[in-house]
Design a protein around this motif. Structure first.
Motif, PDB file in Angstrom:
ATOM      1  N   LEU A   1     -11.804  -8.623  -0.494  1.00 40.65           N
ATOM      2  CA  LEU A   1     -10.735  -9.971   0.447  1.00 40.65           C
ATOM      3  C   LEU A   1     -10.545 -11.176  -0.271  1.00 40.65           C
ATOM      4  N   ALA A   2     -11.745 -11.014  -0.509  1.00 44.01           N
ATOM      5  CA  ALA A   2     -12.532 -12.813  -0.775  1.00 44.01           C
ATOM      6  C   ALA A   2     -11.495 -13.380  -2.396  1.00 44.01           C
ATOM      7  N   THR A   3     -11.753 -11.658  -2.640  1.00 39.95           N
ATOM      8  CA  THR A   3     -11.215 -11.919  -4.399  1.00 39.95           C
ATOM      9  C   THR A   3     -10.093 -11.289  -4.751  1.00 39.95           C
ATOM     10  N   GLY A   4      -9.358 -11.457  -3.266  1.00 43.72           N
ATOM     11  CA  GLY A   4      -8.022 -10.934  -3.503  1.00 43.72           C
ATOM     12  C   GLY A   4      -7.373  -9.779  -3.032  1.00 43.72           C
ATOM     13  N   ALA A   5      -7.504  -9.293  -3.220  1.00 36.23           N
ATOM     14  CA  ALA A   5      -7.748  -7.282  -1.967  1.00 36.23           C
ATOM     15  C   ALA A   5      -6.836  -7.487  -0.728  1.00 36.23           C
ATOM     16  N   ALA A   6      -5.481  -7.297  -1.113  1.00 37.76           N
ATOM     17  CA  ALA A   6      -4.317  -7.057  -0.116  1.00 37.76           C
ATOM     18  C   ALA A   6      -4.802  -7.117   1.441  1.00 37.76           C
ATOM     19  N   VAL A   7      -5.194  -7.455   3.214  1.00 33.53           N
ATOM     20  CA  VAL A   7      -5.568  -6.099   4.334  1.00 33.53           C
ATOM     21  C   VAL A   7      -4.739  -5.319   4.300  1.00 33.53           C
ATOM     22  N   ASP A   8      -3.730  -4.946   3.896  1.00 35.16           N
ATOM     23  CA  ASP A   8      -2.998  -4.369   4.373  1.00 35.16           C
ATOM     24  C   ASP A   8      -2.127  -3.250   3.543  1.00 35.16           C
ATOM     25  N   ALA A   9      -2.827  -3.310   2.296  1.00 37.81           N
ATOM     26  CA  ALA A   9      -2.083  -2.459   0.946  1.00 37.81           C
ATOM     27  C   ALA A   9      -2.535  -1.258   1.656  1.00 37.81           C
ATOM     28  N   ARG A  10      -1.177  -0.212   0.987  1.00 39.11           N
ATOM     29  CA  ARG A  10      -1.455   1.092   1.320  1.00 39.11           C
ATOM     30  C   ARG A  10      -2.013   2.159  -0.145  1.00 39.11           C
ATOM     31  N   ASP A  11      -2.436   3.186   1.004  1.00 41.72           N
ATOM     32  CA  ASP A  11      -3.176   4.417  -0.366  1.00 41.72           C
ATOM     33  C   ASP A  11      -1.877   5.117  -0.813  1.00 41.72           C
ATOM     34  N   ALA A  12      -2.246   6.167  -1.324  1.00 44.30           N
ATOM     35  CA  ALA A  12      -0.974   7.523  -1.607  1.00 44.30           C
ATOM     36  C   ALA A  12      -0.681   7.890  -0.736  1.00 44.30           C
ATOM     37  N   GLN A  13      -1.529   7.939   0.595  1.00 46.67           N
ATOM     38  CA  GLN A  13      -0.470   8.862   1.560  1.00 46.67           C
ATOM     39  C   GLN A  13      -0.083   7.616   3.088  1.00 46.67           C
ATOM     40  N   GLY A  14      -0.201   6.210   1.687  1.00 50.45           N
ATOM     41  CA  GLY A  14       0.945   5.029   3.259  1.00 50.45           C
ATOM     42  C   GLY A  14      -0.543   4.699   4.519  1.00 50.45           C
ATOM     43  N   ARG A  15      -1.361   4.569   4.128  1.00 50.44           N
ATOM     44  CA  ARG A  15      -2.171   4.271   5.199  1.00 50.44           C
ATOM     45  C   ARG A  15      -2.953   2.564   4.505  1.00 50.44           C
ATOM     46  N   THR A  16      -3.296   2.181   5.942  1.00 45.62           N
ATOM     47  CA  THR A  16      -4.731   1.058   5.308  1.00 45.62           C
ATOM     48  C   THR A  16      -5.781   1.200   5.046  1.00 45.62           C
ATOM     49  N   ALA A  17      -6.765  -0.018   4.556  1.00 46.28           N
ATOM     50  CA  ALA A  17      -7.327   0.475   4.717  1.00 46.28           C
ATOM     51  C   ALA A  17      -8.538   0.452   6.107  1.00 46.28           C
ATOM     52  N   LEU A  18      -7.511  -0.606   6.778  1.00 44.08           N
ATOM     53  CA  LEU A  18      -7.871  -0.266   8.386  1.00 44.08           C
ATOM     54  C   LEU A  18      -7.693   1.373   9.248  1.00 44.08           C
TER      55      LEU A  18
END
Length: 212
Positions: free
Chosen positions: A37-54
C-alpha cells in the motif's frame, strides 16, 4: 508480474492471476500489505475474478488483514464477478469479526447476492447464530425475499435439519418480529414446512409465537 520494494518482491501467482496485494491479504501478511500500500498498490484493485484484496482476506477469514485494508479505505461493498462482497461473504460464511468490521465501515444492509438474498438469509440457512443476531441488530430486513421466494425464516427451516442452531435462529427471528406466515412461492408457510420435516422444537416455537 512482480511488485517490489527494496529487497522484497511478491510475484503474481501465474495459476490464479492473484495480484500481490491479494496474496498478502489471503496470507494475513500484514508487513507485506503495508509495504504494498505504501508503494502505491490500489486498495480496491481487482483480480481476474473481480475480487478485491479485502474479499480475498474475507474468504480466508483473515481478520487482521481485513482490518488493515478497511482502515486503508477498502470498499466493504465491492462485489466480484459472482456478486459477493466482503460484507455479504462474511455474513454468509459466519465470519463474525470481519462482518462487524464491515458493518462499522459502511456495509450496505440492502445489498444482495446472486440469489437476490441479503446477508441474513444464507446466515439463517447455515446456522450462524451470532451472525444472525448481529445482522438483525444492525437492521437488516428480516422479511426480505430472495429469488427462490424464501425469507431467512423459510431457509432456516427448509434447508436445515431443525437442530439447536436453527432453533435459536428461529427464536431470534420471532423476537425480531419476522412475518411468521409469509409463504413460499407454492403457498407453503414456515409452520407447515417445519411440521412436514418433523422439526418438533421449531414447530413449538412457531406455534407459541402465533404462527398459522
Amino acid at each position: 508480474m512482480a511488485l517490489a520494494w527494496g529487497p522484497f518482491a511478491i510475484a503474481e501467482d501465474p495459476e490464479t492471476a492473484m495480484p500481490p496485494l491479494h496474496q498478502a491479504a489471503q496470507a494475513n501478511d500484514l508487513n507485506a500489505l503495508r509495504r504494498l500500500l505504501a508503494t502505491g498498490a490500489a486498495v480496491d484493485a481487482r483480480d481476474a475474478q473481480g475480487r478485491t484484496a479485502l474479499l480475498a482476506a474475507t474468504h480466508a477469514n483473515q481478520i487482521e488483514a481485513a482490518r488493515l485494508l478497511i482502515e486503508a479505505g477498502a470498499d466493504v461493498n465491492a462485489k466480484d464477478a459472482i456478486q459477493d462482497s466482503p460484507y455479504l461473504y462474511a455474513g454468509a460464511r459466519g465470519h463474525l469479526e470481519i462482518l462487524k468490521l464491515t458493518l462499522a465501515h459502511g456495509a450496505d444492509l440492502r445489498s444482495t447476492n446472486r440469489y437476490g438474498g441479503t446477508a441474513l438469509i444464507p446466515a439463517c440457512e447455515r446456522g450462524h447464530v451470532e451472525t444472525v443476531r448481529t445482522l438483525i441488530a444492525a437492521g437488516v430486513d428480516v422479511d426480505h425475499v430472495n429469488r427462490l421466494g424464501w425469507t431467512g425464516l423459510l431457509e432456516a427451516i427448509v434447508l436445515s435439519d431443525g437442530g439447536p442452531p436453527h432453533q435459536q435462529i428461529v427464536q431470534l427471528l420471532i423476537e425480531a418480529r419476522a412475518d411468521l406466515n409469509r409463504a413460499d412461492r407454492d403457498g407453503v408457510r414456515p409452520l407447515q414446512h417445519a411440521r412436514r420435516r418433523g422439526q418438533t422444537q421449531i414447530v413449538r416455537l412457531l406455534e407459541a409465537a402465533g404462527a398459522r
